[in-house]
Design an enzyme around this catalytic site. Structure first.
Site, mmCIF file in Angstrom:
data_model
loop_
_atom_site.group_PDB
_atom_site.id
_atom_site.type_symbol
_atom_site.label_atom_id
_atom_site.label_comp_id
_atom_site.label_asym_id
_atom_site.label_seq_id
_atom_site.Cartn_x
_atom_site.Cartn_y
_atom_site.Cartn_z
ATOM 1 N N VAL A 82 49.237 73.509 81.010
ATOM 2 C CA VAL A 82 48.439 72.856 81.834
ATOM 3 C C VAL A 82 49.350 71.596 82.483
ATOM 4 O O VAL A 82 50.576 71.498 82.112
ATOM 5 C CB VAL A 82 47.550 71.996 80.845
ATOM 6 N N SER A 83 48.884 71.258 83.680
ATOM 7 C CA SER A 83 49.583 70.533 84.479
ATOM 8 C C SER A 83 49.738 69.192 84.228
ATOM 9 O O SER A 83 50.457 68.258 84.855
ATOM 10 C CB SER A 83 49.198 70.674 86.077
ATOM 11 N N THR A 84 48.942 68.466 83.561
ATOM 12 C CA THR A 84 49.011 67.133 83.021
ATOM 13 C C THR A 84 48.524 66.941 81.585
ATOM 14 O O THR A 84 47.694 67.769 81.080
ATOM 15 C CB THR A 84 47.718 66.262 83.843
ATOM 16 N N GLN A 140 44.734 66.872 80.915
ATOM 17 C CA GLN A 140 44.065 68.160 80.774
ATOM 18 C C GLN A 140 44.134 68.689 79.445
ATOM 19 O O GLN A 140 43.209 69.258 78.885
ATOM 20 C CB GLN A 140 44.792 69.342 81.709
#
Length: 454
Positions: free
Chosen positions: A14-16, A19
């Site tokens: 996941v990018s952050t 999230q």
């Protein structure tokens, strides 16, 4: 193509961290990939999960996955949800291609390997470029958002030491004074503004006052302290991308204190002279005639003071010199400054008459500052009327007005300082001249500790 593949690794990302805290993305990816592996008879040898941005290569789990595949040559596959979960930059793409493994993009229904057709590789390359464009666009939008936030007066990134990031009543991310570190930062500027302390001494005082970094709780280093003292944000105004912005946050120091601290730091940088007197009266006043390095004092046999070259540029052969010898040399130099009362009166008269040009420049500078302050006031008033009559937006007014008010306040402070110095300028100069003409006789009477300051 699947018959020869029995083992693969699972990769999810996941990018952050936001999230990840939602608790949906990673579990959903793992569930999807496990279902795919069971359906196709693939054994998952290891799982690697990254919770961070893919903007930069070197993601922790991504790197560990590459190391794992290089060491375990029987594991020749990667199972991942889709293209932008595996990589978002061209370097990652090239790295994976060189690895020579089979990649299953589960959600996209694509399996890519060295045996894939050129058209499949071409389409995959287009997806990689689109993913790269996506992350670049996100970065560009983030920079634009930070710039807009800064121009509106809200600090756009991690709070400087002494402040902390919080959410305001309207949900906007803002900074507020850290009740633990903020007061120490205030005292730090006040100590610096006195000019009595070196940076290292300020760092010691900050450490004694309990100032610590946010990460690890370590005491602030001298370099960190210097950056703090140079940061305008503590005065309520800050520079962002070359533009001056008036912040909505509460200042930790007044503009005057911040300006005084900058003057002390500027003077110290220019002269490299310590803020407090040295232990020996002539240290810092002399340089070696042979190599140009500083001369420093040293006590020998507990009572004799000798001066010698520091040898900073290499070993210097100049001998040590007794302090009494240096005193005599200083006395001889000061003796040349003597002149009688008649000559002093003539010099005094010439200085007062010659001050006319400096007085004109002084008055002209005050007038320039007054004109600038009046111009800024007119701009502020016009800006306000434009807002009232709807010619500009309230947002533009709120962005420009604080900056112009700060510039006008600086003009007024400079004018006040010039008014205060107007009369003292000549008197101080004449007092210094009178002191200098009697320096030789005074030097004989001064205690040793006063001879340096004298």
């Amino acid at each position: 193509m699947l018959d020869g593949l029995r083992k693969a690794v699972l990769y999810a990302r996941v990018s952050t961290q936001e999230q990840e805290r939602e608790g949906f993305s990673i579990p959903a990816q793992i569930k999807l990939i496990h279902g795919y592996a069971d359906l196709n008879g693939i054994g998952i040898a290891a799982e690697f999960i990254d919770v961070e941005t893919a903007r930069k290569t070197g993601r922790t789990q991504f790197g560990l996955m590459l190391d794992y595949l290089r060491k375990h040559l029987t594991v020749r596959g990667i199972l991942v949800e889709k293209t932008d979960r595996l990589y978002r930059n061209l370097k990652d793409w090239v790295t994976m291609d060189d690895l020579g493994v089979e990649i299953h993009f589960v959600k996209e229904g694509v399996v890519l390997s060295g045996d894939s057709r050129s058209s499949e590789k071409f389409m995959h390359g287009i997806k990689v470029l689109m993913a790269k464009n996506y992350i670049d666009n996100l970065s560009e939008e983030a920079r634009k958002g930070m710039k807009e936030k800064a121009e509106q007066g809200y600090w756009p990134t991690l709070a400087p030491l002494g402040y902390r990031n919080v959410r305001g009543p309207d949900g906007r991310k803002i900074i507020e004074i850290d009740p633990e570190r903020g007061p120490v930062i205030t005292r730090l500027f006040e100590w610096c503004a006195t000019g009595r302390f070196t940076l290292r001494e300020l760092a010691d005082k900050a450490r004694e006052a309990g100032l610590r970094n946010r990460t690890g709780g370590r005491p602030v280093r001298v370099s960190t302290l210097h950056r703090i003292l140079r940061n305008r944000v503590y005065s309520g105004v800050y520079e962002w991308k070359g533009e001056l912005c008036q912040g909505h946050h509460a200042p930790l120091v007044s503009a005057e204190t911040w300006d005084n601290a900058q003057e002390v730091l500027d003077a110290r940088s220019a002269t490299n002279v310590r803020a407090r007197p040295m232990e020996f009266p002539f240290t810092g006043l002399m340089t070696c005639g042979h190599c140009g390095c500083a001369m420093v004092g040293e006590i020998k046999k507990g009572r004799y003071i000798y001066y010698h070259c520091t040898g900073f540029r290499g070993k210097c052969g100049e001998p040590y010199v007794r302090q009494e010898v240096i005193e005599e040399r200083f006395r001889e130099v000061l003796g040349r400054l003597h002149f009688d009362d008649e000559i002093f009166a003539l010099i005094q008269q010439a200085i007062r008459e010659g001050h006319a040009d400096e007085r004109r420049e002084h008055d002209e500078r005050i007038e320039r500052l007054r004109a600038e302050a009046d111009r800024l006031l007119q701009r502020i008033d016009t800006l306000y009327m434009d807002r009232i009559e709807g010619r500009i937006t309230a947002e533009l007014h709120d962005r420009l007005a604080p900056v112009w008010r700060e510039e006008r306040a600086r003009c007024l402070r400079d004018m006040e300082a010039l008014f205060g110095a107007e009369d003292a300028m000549i008197d101080d100069g004449l007092a210094l001249l009178d002191f200098a003409r009697n320096a030789a006789s005074g030097f004989e009477k001064w205690p040793l500790a006063d001879k340096r300051s004298g």
